[in-house]
Write a protein that holds these residues in place. Structure first.
Motif, short mmCIF file in Angstrom:
data_model
loop_
_atom_site.label_atom_id
_atom_site.label_comp_id
_atom_site.label_asym_id
_atom_site.label_seq_id
_atom_site.Cartn_x
_atom_site.Cartn_y
_atom_site.Cartn_z
N TRP A 207 0.98 -1.40 -0.02
CA TRP A 207 0.10 -0.06 -0.21
C TRP A 207 0.97 1.24 0.15
O TRP A 207 0.36 2.35 -0.49
N LEU A 208 1.99 1.09 0.57
CA LEU A 208 2.68 2.37 0.61
C LEU A 208 3.35 2.63 -0.70
O LEU A 208 3.42 3.62 -1.34
N ALA B 11 1.95 1.82 -3.41
CA ALA B 11 0.80 2.22 -4.48
C ALA B 11 0.25 3.75 -4.07
O ALA B 11 -0.14 4.36 -4.88
N SER B 12 0.35 4.39 -2.77
CA SER B 12 -0.36 5.36 -2.46
C SER B 12 0.67 6.41 -1.62
O SER B 12 0.30 7.61 -1.59
N GLN B 13 1.66 6.03 -1.27
CA GLN B 13 2.61 6.79 -0.48
C GLN B 13 1.89 7.15 0.82
O GLN B 13 2.52 8.19 1.41
N LEU B 14 0.96 6.44 1.15
CA LEU B 14 0.27 6.59 2.59
C LEU B 14 0.80 5.82 3.57
O LEU B 14 1.07 4.47 3.32
N CYS B 15 1.15 6.09 4.83
CA CYS B 15 1.79 5.17 5.75
C CYS B 15 1.28 5.57 7.16
O CYS B 15 0.60 6.62 7.27
N GLU B 16 1.29 5.01 8.00
CA GLU B 16 0.92 4.86 9.45
C GLU B 16 1.84 4.42 10.52
O GLU B 16 2.92 3.37 10.47
N GLN B 17 1.76 5.11 11.62
CA GLN B 17 2.74 4.55 12.97
C GLN B 17 1.84 4.68 14.02
O GLN B 17 1.34 6.02 14.49
N VAL B 18 1.49 3.46 14.70
CA VAL B 18 0.80 3.49 15.95
C VAL B 18 1.58 2.76 17.02
O VAL B 18 1.61 1.58 16.89
N THR B 19 2.30 3.41 18.10
CA THR B 19 3.20 2.83 18.63
C THR B 19 2.53 2.35 20.11
O THR B 19 1.20 2.68 20.66
N PRO B 20 3.18 1.72 21.14
CA PRO B 20 2.41 1.18 22.45
C PRO B 20 2.05 2.46 23.25
O PRO B 20 1.16 2.40 23.91
N SER B 21 2.91 3.51 23.05
CA SER B 21 2.63 4.72 23.64
C SER B 21 1.41 5.25 23.17
O SER B 21 0.52 5.94 23.84
N ASP B 22 1.20 5.45 21.82
CA ASP B 22 -0.10 6.03 21.29
C ASP B 22 -1.28 5.28 21.61
O ASP B 22 -2.14 5.99 22.08
N LEU B 23 -1.11 3.90 21.58
CA LEU B 23 -2.36 3.05 22.07
C LEU B 23 -2.66 3.33 23.71
O LEU B 23 -4.02 3.48 24.12
#
Length: 282
Positions: free
Chosen positions: A248-249, A251-263
């Motif tokens: 997906w990165l 194809a779209s150049q979109l990415c995500e980051q959710v860390t333990p701290s974020d959650l």
């Protein structure tokens, strides 16, 4: 801009899409099913429109899951093929199951769902891909504040709140469980990108980051400055489900980051890091 026919506007993602898509025609899933898809013909004919399907059933009886997770996407795919349009369909990480090698779920992995929900979603995904002219976005666990009702995050957040209030330990069925998380804004951006650019095939909508649930709850307890602890019930061996985000990165150049701290922050009713969507979304 291509007009979007949205199926599932009353659902969790559907309501958010209503705020983001400027040219959108909402069609209830029940009307599509009742008409065997015929209600879409005048909306699609000669207009090269896009159909986005965010309808589905996570819980319920077999008939409900069959209608919303299997029959509905099949009817939508048939109508799109007949009219020369394109379908964006939301799949689920549950289609992979929890026993992929090393816990890594790649689009080319052999799916092995373990629940009625996962099996029905996989059948719907297969039908859509076989019909062609579709983007299937396989969404991993959603991290939101407030959390999606009935989601794993909602369940754990409720346990944390109750334990903090009563001063008892937070009981987790398997604290070592590892999951991959995405925020709603990343999912919405991915849907809108697919609706505009029409990439063909299956794509993981994931972060590629494994978050151990026990660790996130411990971080949440620290944020709350509470004396309570995590109690691992060890009810089952911990499982690992992490998506591979590369396709997906690319194809779209979109990415995500959710860390333990974020959650952990989301569990406490706070916001995570500012913006998870990187790259351009035009």
């Amino acid at each position: 801009m291509t007009e979007i026919v949205l199926v599932g506007a009353s659902g969790w993602f559907g309501k958010q899409l209503l705020d983001h898509a400027p040219n959108l025609v909402a069609v209830p899933a029940r009307d599509v099913l009742a008409s065997r898809g015929e209600i879409l013909r005048p909306l699609l004919a000669g207009r090269n429109r896009m159909v986005v399907n965010v309808a589905g059933a996570r819980v319920g009886n077999h008939d409900t899951m069959q209608r919303l997770n299997v029959d509905l996407p099949r009817l939508l795919a048939e109508q799109v093929v007949n009219t020369g349009g394109h379908l964006v369909h939301l799949g689920s990480a549950a289609e992979y199951g929890t026993n992929q090698p090393d816990g890594i779920c790649r689009e080319e992995s052999v799916p092995a769902p373990e629940s009625d929900y996962g099996r029905s979603k996989l059948t719907g995904t297969t039908l859509v891909l076989e019909a062609g002219s579709a983007s299937v976005l396989r969404v991993f666990n959603v991290a939101a504040n407030p959390p999606q009702q009935g989601s794993p995050l909602a369940e754990i957040s409720n346990k944390l709140a109750l334990a903090s209030k009563s001063g008892t330990d937070v009981e987790l069925w398997s604290a070592g469980t590892v999951r991959d998380w995405v925020r709603p804004d990343f999912v919405i951006a991915s849907i809108l990108y697919a609706a505009k650019h029409r990439p063909i095939g299956l794509f993981n909508i994931c972060s590629g980051i494994g978050v151990r649930m026990g660790e996130s709850v411990e971080l949440a307890i620290a944020i709350l400055d509470s004396p309570i602890r995590v109690k691992d019930l060890r009810g089952s061996p911990p499982t690992v489900v992490i998506g591979a985000p590369e396709r997906w990165l690319a194809a779209s150049q979109l990415c995500e980051q959710v860390t333990p701290s974020d959650l952990a922050k989301l569990m406490c009713g706070q916001s995570g890091s500012a913006n998870s969507v990187e790259g351009e979304h035009k």
